[in-house]
Scaffold this active site. Structure first.
Site: not given
Length: 539
Positions: A15, A187
């Site tokens: 991420d 997301e």
């Protein structure tokens, strides 16, 4: 420019969020249940990176005791507004089942090294928060929106609201500005502004093999947002033979020379079962803007294994043997982390070596004495020397290759019920959902009740072999069978699809299930990368 092989941050570094401040680049990555929280790496050239800080390093910022596996710190967003750094993150308390408990926080610092502030609580409506600093001085907060009523997915879009920095809270209306595409699971939002356009970069498809980066844009921050002509500017979902799989969750940065780059997560699967032992890693791709003001990935949308960057990578340091003597007066070496607790003094000290204070079991979600570093190579050797005098079978300490409570291999110095010391391998081997050891255990080996023991393991691709030697012996002896090391992977991490997010670690552990806090002392830890023929895509 030289070609550099992806990933730029090998091993569990998921991420990524990237920012440039002057001539310096910084990448923040998720750490989940590993403490301290968030890894921030620094580079001058995009090719060579050094871990400079883990900013969430005290109890007032982060306490993950009780957080399940793969919960904790998700998807940090690192930005700079011209005067200071802003770090936004989620501390996930529950993720499985219909509900997710996802409090979001912001910390700040004038310098990347810190000190970092105590957190400001923002909201809990979803995870993957980010902060956008608009050119009019306003700050905007985003996160994916969670709706437990939706079936089968609870991902309800990207929610936007203004953040008042002086008041330290969200203000004004909030709106869901993007619902994603048919790929679903939207997301990881990031906003940018260029030539009067607001660009919204999101992740979709879940973090497994359907993962993708999706781009949309609008003239108004509130939308509506039109989709990129390709929809997904980066993905491996339609290229199953690409060496970089699971590509998605990205962030953009403009380099010093004006070029644009996308950093993103990716996995390098091995074996026919496509298992990513090294977890989700950080890769980089060159991007470019066309005359229609849309961004494209060079040679995309499938990610490239080799990318032109301003400098060569220092491969010698990547392949160098790492010996940790545990004699650093400043504390534990930065390569190491532990699990969940903000009170490391209760699980270890560095005093004439590493002293691990026996606490709960190796599968505990609360307080366990386990100190480990990332596996960053497909093949390696690890070794330590331990002094430990167990009373019975509830005292054990040693060397572990670890993914989570459901997946680990653990060579222990322990004892039988009479107090006779022995070596015993404990293995969970993908025992989700019960977390049991795999029985029957391999036969223990009786050893003298006095003296240090040298413990070692070798991983060659998917094969793991433990070894040992008694004090004074030169040669290591094999113990136990050859295990399948590929289960130390996201795909076998104890959860259903899209549910395991970390990567393999190797390190040292001690448990005292009697509650007497028995101490195990480790003289050193050795991690030696090994070039192996089956490791096709190693750096």
């Amino acid at each position: 420019m030289p070609l550099v092989r992806n990933p730029i941050l090998p091993g569990f570094n998921a991420d990524p969020s990237v920012v440039r401040v002057g001539n310096d680049y910084y990448i923040a990555t998720s750490t989940f249940e590993w403490y301290p929280g968030v890894q921030i790496h620094h580079s001058k050239d995009l090719a060579n990176w050094e871990l400079v800080v883990r900013p969430l390093n005290r109890e007032s910022q982060l306490d993950m005791r009780g957080n399940p596996d793969s919960c904790g710190v998700w998807a940090p967003c690192l930005t700079h507004d011209g005067s200071k750094f802003w770090l936004v993150y989620t501390d996930v308390k529950r993720k499985d089942g219909s509900f997710k408990d996802t409090p979001n926080f912001i910390v700040t610092a004038d310098r990347i090294e810190g000190p970092w502030s105590d957190p400001i609580y923002i909201n809990s409506s979803g995870f993957d928060p980010s902060l956008f600093h608009d050119d009019d001085g306003k700050k905007w907060f985003m996160n994916m929106l969670q709706d437990h009523r939706r079936r089968p997915r609870a991902f309800a879009g990207i929610r936007l609201q203004q953040f008042d920095a002086e008041a330290g809270k969200l203000i004004g209306p909030c709106k869901t500005i993007f619902h994603g595409t048919e790929l679903d699971l939207v997301e990881g939002p990031h906003l940018y502004k260029r030539n009067g356009w607001y660009y919204l970069l999101t992740a979709e498809g879940g973090t497994a093999y359907e993962h993708a980066c999706t781009l949309a844009r609008s003239r108004n921050i509130w939308g509506p947002y039109e989709l990129h002509p390709q929809k997904h500017i980066l993905t491996s979902k339609d290229a199953p033979l690409s060496p970089l799989q699971r590509a998605g969750h990205g962030d953009l940065v403009e380099a010093v020379d004006g070029k644009t780059y996308l950093v993103h997560l990716a996995g390098r699967p091995t074996t026919q079962a496509r298992r990513c032992v090294l977890g989700r890693e950080t890769a980089i791709q060159e991007a470019y803007w066309r005359d229609d003001d849309w961004l494209y990935i060079k040679n995309g949308p499938v990610p490239s294994l080799d990318v032109e960057l301003p400098a060569k990578r220092n491969e010698a340091s990547y392949w160098a043997e790492q010996r940790y003597a545990f004699d650093n007066i400043d504390g534990l070496h930065k390569d190491f982390q532990w699990l969940r607790t903000p009170q490391p003094g209760r699980i270890y000290s560095i005093e004439g070596g590493l002293q691990l204070i026996g606490r709960e079991s190796i599968g505990s979600w609360f307080e366990q004495a386990l100190v480990a570093r990332r596996q960053t190579h497909f093949s390696y050797d690890a070794e330590t020397m331990v002094s430990f005098n167990p009373d019975d079978e509830r005292n054990f300490a040693g060397l572990t290759a670890y993914y989570c409570r459901y997946n680990f291999f653990y060579l222990t110095v322990t004892a039988d019920a009479r107090g006779q010391r022995e070596l015993l391998i404990l293995s969970s081997e993908a025992s989700w959902p019960d977390g049991n050891l795999k029985l029957p255990l391999a036969d223990p080996i009786q050893i003298p009740n006095e003296g240090k023991v040298r413990l070692a393991l070798s991983i060659r691709g998917r094969e793991l072999q433990f070894r040992y030697a008694l004090e004074g012996e030169t040669n290591l002896t094999n113990i136990g069978p050859v295990y399948d090391a590929s289960i130390l992977s996201d795909e076998c991490g104890g959860h259903q699809a899209h549910g395991s997010f970390t990567g393999a670690f190797v390190g040292l552990a001690a448990s005292d299930l009697n509650g007497t806090e028995k101490v195990a002392s480790f003289d050193y830890f050795l991690y030696t990368p090994v070039r192996h023929g089956s490791d096709r895509y190693d750096i």
